[in-house]
Design a protein around this motif. Structure first.
Motif, PDB file in Angstrom:
ATOM      1  N   UNK A 421       0.849  -1.183   0.000  1.00  0.00           N
ATOM      2  CA  UNK A 421       0.000   0.000   0.000  1.00  0.00           C
ATOM      3  C   UNK A 421       0.889   1.238   0.000  1.00  0.00           C
ATOM      4  N   UNK A 422       0.518   2.233  -0.799  1.00  0.00           N
ATOM      5  CA  UNK A 422       1.169   3.537  -0.733  1.00  0.00           C
ATOM      6  C   UNK A 422       0.363   4.421   0.208  1.00  0.00           C
ATOM      7  N   UNK A 423       1.062   5.206   1.013  1.00  0.00           N
ATOM      8  CA  UNK A 423       0.407   6.111   1.960  1.00  0.00           C
ATOM      9  C   UNK A 423       0.924   7.523   1.704  1.00  0.00           C
ATOM     10  N   UNK A 424       0.008   8.426   1.443  1.00  0.00           N
ATOM     11  CA  UNK A 424       0.380   9.829   1.215  1.00  0.00           C
ATOM     12  C   UNK A 424      -0.405  10.705   2.196  1.00  0.00           C
ATOM     13  N   UNK A 425       0.322  11.386   3.074  1.00  0.00           N
ATOM     14  CA  UNK A 425      -0.325  12.359   3.964  1.00  0.00           C
ATOM     15  C   UNK A 425       0.139  13.745   3.539  1.00  0.00           C
ATOM     16  N   UNK A 426      -0.778  14.689   3.577  1.00  0.00           N
ATOM     17  CA  UNK A 426      -0.423  16.021   3.099  1.00  0.00           C
ATOM     18  C   UNK A 426      -1.297  17.063   3.764  1.00  0.00           C
ATOM     19  N   UNK A 427      -0.892  18.307   3.615  1.00  0.00           N
ATOM     20  CA  UNK A 427      -1.680  19.443   4.094  1.00  0.00           C
ATOM     21  C   UNK A 427      -1.674  20.494   2.993  1.00  0.00           C
ATOM     22  N   UNK A 428      -2.700  20.483   2.163  1.00  0.00           N
ATOM     23  CA  UNK A 428      -2.789  21.443   1.070  1.00  0.00           C
ATOM     24  C   UNK A 428      -3.617  22.667   1.451  1.00  0.00           C
ATOM     25  N   UNK A 429      -3.901  22.818   2.750  1.00  0.00           N
ATOM     26  CA  UNK A 429      -4.656  23.992   3.191  1.00  0.00           C
ATOM     27  C   UNK A 429      -3.894  25.281   2.916  1.00  0.00           C
ATOM     28  N   UNK A 430      -2.571  25.178   2.757  1.00  0.00           N
ATOM     29  CA  UNK A 430      -1.760  26.345   2.402  1.00  0.00           C
ATOM     30  C   UNK A 430      -2.282  27.015   1.134  1.00  0.00           C
ATOM     31  N   UNK A 431      -2.885  26.228   0.234  1.00  0.00           N
ATOM     32  CA  UNK A 431      -3.174  26.730  -1.111  1.00  0.00           C
ATOM     33  C   UNK A 431      -4.654  26.976  -1.382  1.00  0.00           C
ATOM     34  N   UNK A 432      -5.508  26.678  -0.403  1.00  0.00           N
ATOM     35  CA  UNK A 432      -6.918  26.996  -0.537  1.00  0.00           C
ATOM     36  C   UNK A 432      -7.594  26.267  -1.691  1.00  0.00           C
ATOM     37  N   UNK A 433      -8.702  26.824  -2.134  1.00  0.00           N
ATOM     38  CA  UNK A 433      -9.485  26.227  -3.228  1.00  0.00           C
ATOM     39  C   UNK A 433      -8.944  26.742  -4.556  1.00  0.00           C
ATOM     40  N   UNK A 434      -7.803  26.205  -4.950  1.00  0.00           N
ATOM     41  CA  UNK A 434      -7.103  26.587  -6.177  1.00  0.00           C
ATOM     42  C   UNK A 434      -6.776  25.314  -6.960  1.00  0.00           C
ATOM     43  N   UNK A 435      -6.168  25.431  -8.133  1.00  0.00           N
ATOM     44  CA  UNK A 435      -5.776  24.216  -8.863  1.00  0.00           C
ATOM     45  C   UNK A 435      -4.744  23.359  -8.151  1.00  0.00           C
ATOM     46  N   UNK A 436      -4.009  23.926  -7.193  1.00  0.00           N
ATOM     47  CA  UNK A 436      -2.918  23.196  -6.553  1.00  0.00           C
ATOM     48  C   UNK A 436      -3.296  21.845  -5.985  1.00  0.00           C
ATOM     49  N   UNK A 437      -4.309  21.753  -5.100  1.00  0.00           N
ATOM     50  CA  UNK A 437      -4.673  20.446  -4.542  1.00  0.00           C
ATOM     51  C   UNK A 437      -5.103  19.434  -5.601  1.00  0.00           C
ATOM     52  N   UNK A 438      -5.757  19.885  -6.657  1.00  0.00           N
ATOM     53  CA  UNK A 438      -6.182  18.978  -7.730  1.00  0.00           C
ATOM     54  C   UNK A 438      -4.964  18.429  -8.485  1.00  0.00           C
ATOM     55  N   UNK A 439      -4.004  19.296  -8.741  1.00  0.00           N
ATOM     56  CA  UNK A 439      -2.789  18.859  -9.423  1.00  0.00           C
ATOM     57  C   UNK A 439      -1.991  17.890  -8.553  1.00  0.00           C
ATOM     58  N   UNK A 440      -1.950  18.175  -7.268  1.00  0.00           N
ATOM     59  CA  UNK A 440      -1.234  17.304  -6.331  1.00  0.00           C
ATOM     60  C   UNK A 440      -1.863  15.911  -6.305  1.00  0.00           C
ATOM     61  N   UNK A 441      -3.182  15.872  -6.233  1.00  0.00           N
ATOM     62  CA  UNK A 441      -3.872  14.589  -6.206  1.00  0.00           C
ATOM     63  C   UNK A 441      -3.653  13.804  -7.500  1.00  0.00           C
ATOM     64  N   UNK A 442      -3.664  14.487  -8.640  1.00  0.00           N
ATOM     65  CA  UNK A 442      -3.442  13.799  -9.911  1.00  0.00           C
ATOM     66  C   UNK A 442      -2.093  13.083  -9.921  1.00  0.00           C
ATOM     67  N   UNK A 443      -1.070  13.746  -9.397  1.00  0.00           N
ATOM     68  CA  UNK A 443       0.258  13.146  -9.401  1.00  0.00           C
ATOM     69  C   UNK A 443       0.331  11.959  -8.436  1.00  0.00           C
ATOM     70  N   UNK A 444      -0.413  12.038  -7.349  1.00  0.00           N
ATOM     71  CA  UNK A 444      -0.487  10.896  -6.428  1.00  0.00           C
ATOM     72  C   UNK A 444      -1.150   9.702  -7.120  1.00  0.00           C
ATOM     73  N   UNK A 445      -2.209   9.953  -7.888  1.00  0.00           N
ATOM     74  CA  UNK A 445      -2.854   8.879  -8.659  1.00  0.00           C
ATOM     75  C   UNK A 445      -1.845   8.173  -9.557  1.00  0.00           C
ATOM     76  N   UNK A 446      -1.017   8.944 -10.223  1.00  0.00           N
ATOM     77  CA  UNK A 446      -0.065   8.366 -11.179  1.00  0.00           C
ATOM     78  C   UNK A 446       1.014   7.549 -10.498  1.00  0.00           C
ATOM     79  N   UNK A 447       1.350   7.881  -9.253  1.00  0.00           N
ATOM     80  CA  UNK A 447       2.309   7.043  -8.524  1.00  0.00           C
ATOM     81  C   UNK A 447       1.696   5.672  -8.250  1.00  0.00           C
ATOM     82  N   UNK A 448       0.386   5.638  -8.024  1.00  0.00           N
ATOM     83  CA  UNK A 448      -0.273   4.342  -7.821  1.00  0.00           C
ATOM     84  C   UNK A 448      -0.202   3.509  -9.091  1.00  0.00           C
ATOM     85  N   UNK A 449      -0.429   4.122 -10.244  1.00  0.00           N
ATOM     86  CA  UNK A 449      -0.372   3.386 -11.512  1.00  0.00           C
ATOM     87  C   UNK A 449       1.054   2.923 -11.786  1.00  0.00           C
ATOM     88  N   UNK A 450       2.029   3.783 -11.555  1.00  0.00           N
ATOM     89  CA  UNK A 450       3.436   3.412 -11.765  1.00  0.00           C
ATOM     90  C   UNK A 450       3.828   2.191 -10.944  1.00  0.00           C
TER      91      UNK A 450
END
Length: 530
Positions: A421-450
């Motif tokens: 299992x991969x475990x990713x903990x993060x705090x994206x509250x720094x960036x609010x409701x912006x594209x940042x958290x969505x981009x971060x999550x997308x890259x986490x998805x791709x690590x699962x596929x890799x």
């Protein structure tokens, strides 16, 4: 199309610079959360035509002949990163009284620095430039090399690699398990740039055949792999509870708020499970979720032990303090594993720290100019040394990644770990409701596929989710939602329809093949001219 290409090729001065920046900004729309790959099919042909017109004066010799291409590449990169990363400035507004002055450095300075990678790519491509499909291959190879360098130099920052534009949904993500990030980058730029051939007749049919064929292969492989996947019947599951408290960043380290914040996490931890959900084996809190040092609050571990069942493990993001050799104190951004007795049975310290966020590069020099990291209240973090699986109990292990560690391609190689299992903990509250958290999550998805391994992700304010080894979201919590995610994650590794070679080898093989083709085509073009 030839008339449009001609106008773009003939642009000069400010017109060329603005067109290059606009092309880069358009390309950013291909990334999350917009996920509009067609934008890249507009942006990269524009870049090709701009580079067609980026010709140095005849009297220039050597590297000076590459300056016009270098400037076009820089402007394209600046537009791309400015439009795609403007949200990084939000982190400076959390403590605006201390850091608002640095907004231009984040919003403009970071894109300006990252743009040099694309400037180098454009100049490198221009060395092997030609008038036909060879220049498309040259550009693809040069950009893939630039993305690789961006992932390793100066601690690395491979955010929003161009290849991600070709992988907006799980159907289109599966190819990264075969070609790796480098292979996807080179093929994506190649395919995105092929419409530039519409401005001429040479190699138009070849380009159309290659473009359609590669897209069909990319999506067809994804469809075939997903059709044989499914959530494997009879696969061993691990019941996971993910906590998403959505604590405001401005409150996170407020002394007056700490007890309330800790209790909010405890309340979510002990909330009864839904009627059809199993009691969790593992409970995961987000990054730095414990708002104080355990050494200052020995009662906290007892409270955690009371909240955790005898057969459960709780993973909590904490700040860990340790005596330093010089008599001071080193602080680590860590995950600890706590059992039902309140004992810490395992721990991991973050290995890749965020520059300017968690530590200040060249601290002795830059601090003279008043610069400091965002985590200034503890003087910055120290880096851990090794990444290793954490003991989740019951013979299960999970490979941990804290915050932006998960953006680095290849960090969880297929078959390279005993973790399931991969475990990713993060705090994206720094960036609010912006594209940042969505981009971060997308890259986490791709690590699962890799890796072919499922992913459990706990984010303070989202996006928290459970993802299977094919990148499909099993369940998730929306940005800024407060709640828990109770999910049974199947631990079967996603290993269907994979070649025996490692993705990295295949990716670099594709890059080498296209590079040879570009050079050969360039030499043939020169022979034709001579």
């Amino acid at each position: 199309m030839e008339r449009l290409a001609g106008k773009i090729i003939l642009l000069s001065g400010a017109g060329r610079a603005l067109a290059a920046m606009a092309a880069g900004a358009i390309a950013s729309l291909s990334q999350a959360p917009f996920d509009f790959p067609l934008a890249a099919f507009v942006a990269f042909p524009l870049l090709v035509w701009l580079l067609d017109g980026a010709v140095a004066a005849p009297e220039r010799r050597g590297l000076r002949r590459l300056v016009p291409a270098f400037l076009v590449g820089w402007m394209f990169g600046f537009g791309y990163f400015l439009a795609g990363l403007w949200w990084t400035g939000n982190a400076l507004l959390v403590e605006a009284d201390l850091f608002a002055w640095a907004l231009p450095l984040a919003i403009i300075g970071l894109p300006a620095v990252l743009a040099f990678f694309y400037a180098i790519a454009a100049a490198l491509a221009k060395i092997a430039w030609s008038d036909d499909i060879g220049r498309i291959a040259a550009l693809a190879v040069a950009f893939a090399l630039a993305e690789w360098l961006r992932s390793i130099l100066f601690s690395g920052f491979p955010w929003n690699a161009i290849g991600y534009a070709a992988m907006p949904v799980p159907l289109a993500m599966q190819s990264i398990a075969v070609a790796g990030a480098t292979g996807i980058n080179v093929l994506a730029v190649f395919v995105f740039s092929l419409p530039a051939l519409l401005a001429g007749r040479e190699h138009l049919k070849l380009g159309a055949a290659l473009g359609i064929g590669l897209v069909a292969l990319h999506l067809g492989y994804g469809a075939l792999r997903l059709s044989q996947a499914g959530l494997t019947d009879g696969a061993q599951n691990i019941a996971v509870r993910v906590i998403q408290p959505s604590i405001l960043q401005s409150q996170k380290w407020d002394m007056a708020e700490r007890d309330r914040i800790f209790q909010a996490h405890l309340d979510l931890t002990t909330r009864p499970a839904e009627q059809d959900a199993a009691a969790p084996d593992v409970i995961i809190w987000p990054e730095t979720s414990v708002p104080f040092l355990f050494g200052d609050r020995p009662d906290a571990l007892a409270a955690l032990g009371a909240a955790v069942g005898d057969d459960q493990r709780l993973l909590a993001g904490i700040v860990r303090a340790q005596a330093a050799a010089d008599g001071g104190t080193d602080y680590y951004n860590s995950i600890v594993v706590i059992d039902g007795t309140g004992e810490i049975v395992d721990a991991f310290d973050k290995v890749r720290l965020v520059p300017f966020g968690e530590y200040l590069p060249f601290q002795e020099f830059l601090s003279r100019f008043g610069l400091r990291q965002l985590a200034q209240n503890i003087g910055g973090f120290s880096a851990g040394t090794t990444r290793r699986p954490l003991d989740l109990g019951g013979g299960m292990t999970g490979l941990p990644f804290i915050c932006y560690e998960v953006i680095f391609p290849g960090i969880a190689p297929r078959g390279g770990t005993d973790a399931r299992l991969l475990i990713n903990v993060t705090n994206d509250a720094w960036f609010g409701d912006t594209p940042g958290p969505h981009q971060h999550f997308r890259q986490a998805q791709l690590r699962a596929v890799e890796s072919g391994l499922p992913l459990a992700r706990a984010a303070n304010n989202g996006i928290s989710a459970a993802v299977d080894g094919y990148g499909r979201v099993i369940d998730g919590l929306a940005l800024d939602a407060v709640g828990v995610l109770d999910v049974a994650i199947p631990l079967a590794e996603a290993d269907t329809l994979l070649p025996p070679l490692r993705p990295g080898l295949i990716g670099w093989g594709l890059l080498l093949a296209l590079g040879i083709a570009a050079i050969a085509n360039n030499l043939r073009s020169r022979d034709r001219v001579n």
